[in-house]
Enzyme design. Structure first.
Site, short mmCIF file in Angstrom:
data_model
loop_
_atom_site.label_atom_id
_atom_site.label_comp_id
_atom_site.label_asym_id
_atom_site.label_seq_id
_atom_site.Cartn_x
_atom_site.Cartn_y
_atom_site.Cartn_z
N ASP A 9 -12.43 -50.20 26.93
CA ASP A 9 -11.08 -50.50 26.51
C ASP A 9 -10.40 -48.87 25.84
O ASP A 9 -11.09 -47.98 25.92
CB ASP A 9 -11.29 -51.32 24.90
N ASP A 214 -13.33 -52.64 20.87
CA ASP A 214 -13.54 -52.47 19.35
C ASP A 214 -12.81 -53.86 18.74
O ASP A 214 -13.06 -53.95 17.51
CB ASP A 214 -12.53 -51.38 18.86
MG LIG Z 1 -8.82 -51.85 21.34
#
Ligand SMILES: [Mg+2]
Length: 280
Positions: A9, A214
């Site tokens: 990501d 995350d």
């Molecule tokens: Mg992110």
């Protein structure tokens, strides 16, 4: 040992949530590149944003955009692509979603039921204000092809109801670091698995996936990865990854946590980054 491929990501993971800087991760990132370990961006960002970021980092490589909606390859890729990866805009693209126009039509049919503000309703100044991006980057962020980010202004209960309404329209609602994203029937995990199979063909053997994220929109990717790493966020609690008690959560935030986790995995694969990074 199986070849390693990293899927990462960007916002809040490889890039700092506030500054969008990847400086803390750069030495480890470069060590992975030098060792021939592919490091694929798997992001909610747009193709235009990723191309600009890759150019700034001196990279030309495959990437996944808009929460698993499409996988893009440079036109000169040496990877053996299946026939459904079609030529488009001087690149090759595997589309895994419906087009944004279809998403907008279905989503805005629910306009009167919920309180939200969509990216397509915002001018450039508002996007700058809500994202903290510069004007140029905000313009690239607004060039969406397969999704609509929303600022949710209604209750959490309403968000759950909206997700059910969208599901009935074959759309999904996923939460990112700043926005909730309305996307087609795709996710970062499916796109990762599709691209991993391409790498498996290219390498002619087993491939291990290391995935880092995350937020909620990373859960499918982390659940599908061989080695899932949750990068700690300074703004929200880590999401739960179902059936993955083996998931590691970094002690540091964002790119610093990324660097510590990746350097530790790379060292198990014999990639020495001791002179370039600082392992946890
Ligand atoms: Mg992110």
């Amino acid at each position: 040992m199986a070849r390693l491929v990293i899927f990462t990501d960007l916002d809040g993971t490889l890039l700092d949530h506030f500054s969008y800087s990847c400086a803390a991760a750069r030495p480890v990132w470069e060590a992975a590149q030098a060792a021939g370990v592919p490091c694929v961006f798997n992001t909610s960002k747009t193709r235009a944003e990723v191309l600009q970021l890759q150019a700034a980092m001196g990279l030309e490589q495959p990437f996944i955009v808009e929460n698993g909606a499409a996988v893009w390859f440079p036109d000169n890729t040496t990877l053996p692509l299946p026939p459904d990866a079609r030529a488009h805009d001087g690149m090759r693209c595997k589309v895994m979603s419906i087009a944004r126009a279809d998403i907008l039509e279905r989503l805005y049919g629910l306009r009167s039921r919920y309180v939200f503000r969509g990216l397509s309703e915002m001018g450039l100044e508002e996007i700058v204000e809500r994202t903290g991006l510069g004007r140029k980057e905000a313009r690239l962020a607004s060039q969406r092809e397969f999704s609509e980010p929303l600022v949710w202004l209604d209750t959490e209960d309403a968000l759950k109801k909206c997700a059910l309404d969208l599901d009935a329209l074959n759309l999904r609602l996923v939460r990112g670091g700043r926005f909730v994203h309305v996307i087609g029937a795709c996710d970062k995990g499916q796109a990762m698995s599709w691209l991993l199979a391409v790498y498996q063909n290219a390498f002619g053997g087993a491939v291990t996936s290391l995935a880092l994220g995350d937020s909620d929109n990373d859960v499918d990717m982390l659940a599908a990865a061989d080695i899932p790493i949750l990068v700690r966020s300074p703004v929200h609690a880590p999401p739960v990854i179902p059936n993955r008690p083996d998931v590691c959560i970094t002690s540091s935030y964002g790119p610093e946590g990324w660097a510590n986790a990746v350097s530790s995995v790379l060292s198990k694969y014999g990639v020495d980054i001791a002179s370039q990074g600082k392992p946890e």
